[in-house]
Design an enzyme around this catalytic site. Structure first.
Site, mmCIF file in Angstrom:
data_model
loop_
_atom_site.group_PDB
_atom_site.id
_atom_site.type_symbol
_atom_site.label_atom_id
_atom_site.label_comp_id
_atom_site.label_asym_id
_atom_site.label_seq_id
_atom_site.Cartn_x
_atom_site.Cartn_y
_atom_site.Cartn_z
ATOM 1 N N SER A 117 9.303 10.653 -10.820
ATOM 2 C CA SER A 117 10.173 9.549 -11.212
ATOM 3 C C SER A 117 9.368 8.265 -11.346
ATOM 4 O O SER A 117 8.576 7.932 -10.459
ATOM 5 C CB SER A 117 11.254 9.387 -10.145
ATOM 6 O OG SER A 117 11.930 8.190 -10.355
ATOM 7 N N LYS A 126 -16.550 8.257 5.117
ATOM 8 C CA LYS A 126 -15.986 8.212 6.462
ATOM 9 C C LYS A 126 -16.751 9.211 7.330
ATOM 10 O O LYS A 126 -16.605 10.425 7.161
ATOM 11 C CB LYS A 126 -14.494 8.593 6.406
ATOM 12 C CG LYS A 126 -13.871 8.775 7.771
ATOM 13 C CD LYS A 126 -12.404 9.122 7.684
ATOM 14 C CE LYS A 126 -11.838 9.429 9.051
ATOM 15 N NZ LYS A 126 -10.438 9.850 8.981
ATOM 16 N N SER A 179 -12.807 15.771 6.983
ATOM 17 C CA SER A 179 -14.038 16.267 6.344
ATOM 18 C C SER A 179 -13.807 17.541 5.513
ATOM 19 O O SER A 179 -14.590 17.834 4.615
ATOM 20 C CB SER A 179 -15.095 16.534 7.408
ATOM 21 O OG SER A 179 -14.637 17.530 8.281
ATOM 22 N N ALA A 220 0.563 14.562 -2.814
ATOM 23 C CA ALA A 220 0.940 15.963 -2.587
ATOM 24 C C ALA A 220 1.202 16.669 -3.907
ATOM 25 O O ALA A 220 0.717 17.790 -4.135
ATOM 26 C CB ALA A 220 2.170 16.036 -1.686
ATOM 27 N N ALA A 273 -7.353 7.610 4.101
ATOM 28 C CA ALA A 273 -8.468 8.150 4.886
ATOM 29 C C ALA A 273 -8.269 9.655 4.962
ATOM 30 O O ALA A 273 -7.143 10.129 5.099
ATOM 31 C CB ALA A 273 -8.481 7.555 6.289
ATOM 32 N N GLY A 314 -7.249 22.402 12.335
ATOM 33 C CA GLY A 314 -8.277 21.528 11.769
ATOM 34 C C GLY A 314 -9.243 20.983 12.800
ATOM 35 O O GLY A 314 -10.382 20.677 12.465
ATOM 36 N N VAL A 329 14.689 13.355 -11.172
ATOM 37 C CA VAL A 329 15.554 14.519 -10.948
ATOM 38 C C VAL A 329 16.863 14.002 -10.365
ATOM 39 O O VAL A 329 16.876 13.357 -9.309
ATOM 40 C CB VAL A 329 14.873 15.525 -9.995
ATOM 41 C CG1 VAL A 329 15.857 16.599 -9.549
ATOM 42 C CG2 VAL A 329 13.657 16.141 -10.672
HETATM 43 C C1 LIG Z 1 1.886 4.756 7.184
HETATM 44 C C2 LIG Z 1 1.223 5.992 6.674
HETATM 45 C C3 LIG Z 1 -0.159 6.079 6.674
HETATM 46 C C4 LIG Z 1 -0.778 7.244 6.220
HETATM 47 N N1 LIG Z 1 -2.140 7.350 6.286
HETATM 48 C C5 LIG Z 1 -2.731 8.514 5.950
HETATM 49 C C6 LIG Z 1 -4.127 8.665 6.016
HETATM 50 O O1 LIG Z 1 -4.874 7.732 6.325
HETATM 51 N N2 LIG Z 1 -4.653 9.870 5.684
HETATM 52 C C7 LIG Z 1 -3.885 10.915 5.284
HETATM 53 O O2 LIG Z 1 -4.427 11.996 5.036
HETATM 54 N N3 LIG Z 1 -2.561 10.778 5.169
HETATM 55 C C8 LIG Z 1 -1.970 9.619 5.483
HETATM 56 N N4 LIG Z 1 -0.630 9.486 5.343
HETATM 57 C C9 LIG Z 1 0.117 10.557 4.711
HETATM 58 C C10 LIG Z 1 -0.064 10.457 3.196
HETATM 59 O O3 LIG Z 1 0.315 9.171 2.751
HETATM 60 C C11 LIG Z 1 0.777 11.492 2.489
HETATM 61 O O4 LIG Z 1 0.542 12.742 3.066
HETATM 62 C C12 LIG Z 1 0.408 11.560 1.034
HETATM 63 O O5 LIG Z 1 0.405 10.287 0.438
HETATM 64 C C13 LIG Z 1 1.361 12.440 0.291
HETATM 65 O O6 LIG Z 1 2.573 11.798 0.045
HETATM 66 P P1 LIG Z 1 3.618 12.577 -0.841
HETATM 67 O O7 LIG Z 1 2.997 12.905 -2.142
HETATM 68 O O8 LIG Z 1 4.173 13.691 -0.030
HETATM 69 O O9 LIG Z 1 4.794 11.521 -1.028
HETATM 70 P P2 LIG Z 1 4.908 10.197 -1.939
HETATM 71 O O10 LIG Z 1 3.646 9.498 -2.153
HETATM 72 O O11 LIG Z 1 6.045 9.439 -1.341
HETATM 73 O O12 LIG Z 1 5.363 10.744 -3.372
HETATM 74 C C14 LIG Z 1 6.692 11.133 -3.629
HETATM 75 C C15 LIG Z 1 6.814 11.417 -5.110
HETATM 76 O O13 LIG Z 1 8.109 11.973 -5.342
HETATM 77 C C16 LIG Z 1 8.667 11.353 -6.475
HETATM 78 N N5 LIG Z 1 10.124 11.462 -6.406
HETATM 79 C C17 LIG Z 1 10.943 11.132 -5.379
HETATM 80 N N6 LIG Z 1 12.237 11.369 -5.730
HETATM 81 C C18 LIG Z 1 12.195 11.884 -6.990
HETATM 82 C C19 LIG Z 1 13.202 12.324 -7.901
HETATM 83 N N7 LIG Z 1 14.498 12.298 -7.583
HETATM 84 N N8 LIG Z 1 12.810 12.778 -9.102
HETATM 85 C C20 LIG Z 1 11.505 12.811 -9.456
HETATM 86 N N9 LIG Z 1 10.523 12.418 -8.622
HETATM 87 C C21 LIG Z 1 10.861 11.961 -7.417
HETATM 88 C C22 LIG Z 1 8.152 9.923 -6.441
HETATM 89 O O14 LIG Z 1 8.235 9.323 -7.723
HETATM 90 C C23 LIG Z 1 6.713 10.177 -6.012
HETATM 91 O O15 LIG Z 1 5.929 10.508 -7.148
HETATM 92 C C24 LIG Z 1 0.009 8.317 5.750
HETATM 93 C C25 LIG Z 1 1.387 8.201 5.704
HETATM 94 C C26 LIG Z 1 2.005 7.059 6.171
HETATM 95 C C27 LIG Z 1 3.494 6.975 6.140
#
Ligand SMILES: Cc1cc2nc3c(=O)[nH]c(=O)nc-3n(C[C@H](O)[C@H](O)[C@H](O)COP(=O)(O)OP(=O)(O)OC[C@H]3O[C@@H](n4cnc5c(N)ncnc54)[C@H](O)[C@@H]3O)c2cc1C
Length: 512
Positions: free
Chosen positions: A36, A75, A50, A13, A47, A450, A195
């Site tokens: 962090s 895919k 499209s 994200a 995954a 979507g 943070v």
């Molecule tokens: C089981 C599972 C399967 C999934 N499968 C799919 C899939 O097949 N397809 C799909 O589109 N989506 C899938 N998703 C969703 C997808 O994984 C997430 O939407 C995507 O990885 C984005 O994650 P994120 O960046 O929001 O969070 P994260 O990857 O958790 O990143 C969080 C970030 O915040 C940082 N952070 C946290 N606290 C602090 C702090 N205090 N200070 C500084 N940095 C901090 C961490 O270091 C990290 O960099 C799945 C999710 C789950 C749970």
């Protein structure tokens, strides 16, 4: 004027948001991303949907360059296995239904009978490519549907006209690193630090985030990409979270990365296999499979889920480390509050059954640009943004609820409960209608989420929820043209399967 954006979090994200904002606004806005080193990324999310093509094209990134660097694969859709409890399968592809005499081929399929083929393999072309594990590209790189190829340039989801036939599988960590290189190369400032404090002014707006070693980071707009921690939107601003657990009860997952024994067996689809207390994903990357069991801990313990997963995908490989994940299913009522916008898992998460997490990120960051604030932070813009984001998530929630309610399995307590569980308002009526006629764009969930009507029909019919009778009008229409269209699909499929290389062969050629 908004001049500086601070993104907290460097998962998929965070880096998608940083790359996109930099591409949209170039040097007119300063973007800082702090992540962090002590808190790892979620490490799943491999995954996609499209529409991801719009995202990479917008950034000007070439598939032939980034895909091999991210251990990527293709895919063509999702293969649902054993959702009837009898080991059968069907596909939910990325392919619209062809029309004949004003009716979809799915309507014609109901009228003319299956003639030896289930609906998905009669009305869609790409299901044949999935069955034969073909690449959607020839060895010279040509897409099998040449008319759909070519860069979309700087276009957004609102501009999507054609249905592109594939999405990607990729290694989540590699994609984050690839986008990090790209974004920092374009001028995003990258701070690796934790943070520790989020500072608010007297109105409650965020004024700075304080890090352990790099002091304070000030910004006009803060993006919370801290994953399920939701450090800004939740822990700081206390925004209400709406749980979906009454509708989507899976609250845990266990993931396992497994090296692939037979490379040539690489599939161009995500597999979603129904299990005793949930379902299991198989996501083929270039040299390994991502596997995971998504389940409800009311029906199976984490230890038993891990065992079931290992037995299914990696017998004898107890050396492989399992990643247990708690999932928070639902959404913040508002993803944008004051000068903070949550994107990614911090904002909302349904569950990964239709691979929509990354799609939500793409949608959110595009909408953020379209609703971008000035120093007045016009509340109507914020509200409009929140409505769109909420609608998209609620639409997917409804679509996923359909999967569980319509599935024919009721052989375990988990599946028995799925038959009596609450469904979102609107879905009950839609399912009632689907028992009478196929859904169309007017009768599926009405806001952008979507999925189009072909998806709703592929899932309903695949799962066994289909109209009791074919459309009465078709009794009065000459079926010759429909029969010709079925024959055309069959012939095209045969020719494509013969001409296209296997998924692995093509990917190996671009990985050299
Ligand atoms: C089981 C599972 C399967 C999934 N499968 C799919 C899939 O097949 N397809 C799909 O589109 N989506 C899938 N998703 C969703 C997808 O994984 C997430 O939407 C995507 O990885 C984005 O994650 P994120 O960046 O929001 O969070 P994260 O990857 O958790 O990143 C969080 C970030 O915040 C940082 N952070 C946290 N606290 C602090 C702090 N205090 N200070 C500084 N940095 C901090 C961490 O270091 C990290 O960099 C799945 C999710 C789950 C749970």
């Amino acid at each position: 004027m908004i001049r500086s954006v601070v993104i907290v979090g460097g998962g998929t994200a965070g880096w998608m948001t940083a790359s996109y904002l930099k591409e949209a606004f170039a040097d007119r806005i300063d973007v800082t991303l702090v992540e962090s080193a002590a808190v790892s990324r979620i490490g799943v999310g491999e995954a996609t949907f499209s529409t991801i093509r719009h995202f990479f094209d917008y950034l000007g990134l070439d598939e032939a360059d980034w895909l091999p660097k991210c251990a990527g694969g293709y895919k063509l859709g999702i293969r649902f296995e054993n959702w009837d409890g009898d080991g059968g399968h069907f596909y939910h592809p990325f392919e619209r239904l062809r029309m004949v005499d004003g009716f979809s081929l799915a309507d014609w399929w109901l009228e003319l009978g299956d003639r030896g083929r289930p609906m998905d393999r009669s009305v869609f072309l790409t299901t044949a490519l999935s069955e034969a594990k073909r690449s959607p590209r020839m060895l010279d790189g040509t897409l099998f549907a040449a008319g759909l190829d070519g860069s979309l340039g700087r276009s957004t989801l609102d501009e999507q006209r054609a249905q592109f036939p594939y999405a990607y599988h990729f290694d989540a960590d590699k994609v984050a690193r690839y986008l990090a290189d790209h974004a920092t190369g374009r001028g995003v400032r990258h701070v690796i630090d934790s943070v520790e404090q989020v500072v608010q002014d007297q109105r409650g707006w965020i004024s700075e985030v304080r890090t352990a070693e790099h002091g304070s980071l000030h910004g006009d707009l803060f993006i919370d990409c801290t994953g399920f921690r939701a450090l800004l939107i939740d822990k700081t601003l206390g925004t209400r979270f709406e749980s979906f657990e009454d509708v989507l009860p899976n609250n845990r997952a266990v993931a396992l990365r497994v090296p692939r024994e037979t490379e040539s067996d690489m599939a161009p689809y995500t597999k979603a296999t129904a299990m005793n207390a949930g379902w299991m994903w198989t996501i083929p990357l270039f040299r390994r499979d991502g596997n995971g069991y998504v389940y409800s801990d009311r029906f199976i313990s984490p230890e038993d889920a891990e065992r079931e997963l290992r037995d299914a995908v990696a017998p004898g490989r107890d050396d492989l480390e399992a990643n247990h994940i708690r999932m928070r299913i639902g959404r913040h009522t508002h993803s944008w509050v004051k000068n903070c916008v949550a994107i990614g898992l911090s904002s909302a998460f349904v569950e990964p059954l239709e691979s929509t997490g990354i799609f939500f990120i793409q949608h959110a960051v595009e909408q953020l640009v379209k609703h971008f604030p000035d120093e007045t932070f016009d509340e109507r813009q914020t509200a409009a943004y929140n409505t769109r984001i909420g609608n998209a998530v609620d639409g997917v929630k409804e679509f996923l609820a359909l999967h569980y309610r319509a599935a024919r399995r009721d052989d375990t307590p988990y599946w028995k409960e799925a038959k009596v569980r609450a469904v979102p308002e609107g879905l009950a009526a839609r399912m009632e209608l689907a028992g009478s006629r196929l859904l169309d764009e007017e009768t599926i969930y009405p806001h952008y989420h979507g999925f189009e009507s072909y998806s709703w029909n592929a899932m309903s019919v695949g799962l066994g929820l289909r109209p009791r009778r074919p459309h009465p009008a078709l009794k009065h229409i000459d079926p010759t043209r429909a029969l010709a269209e079925f024959a055309r699909i069959e012939a095209e499929a045969k020719a494509m399967v013969a001409a296209l290389p296997s998924c692995h062969e093509y990917l190996a050629s671009i990985n050299d």
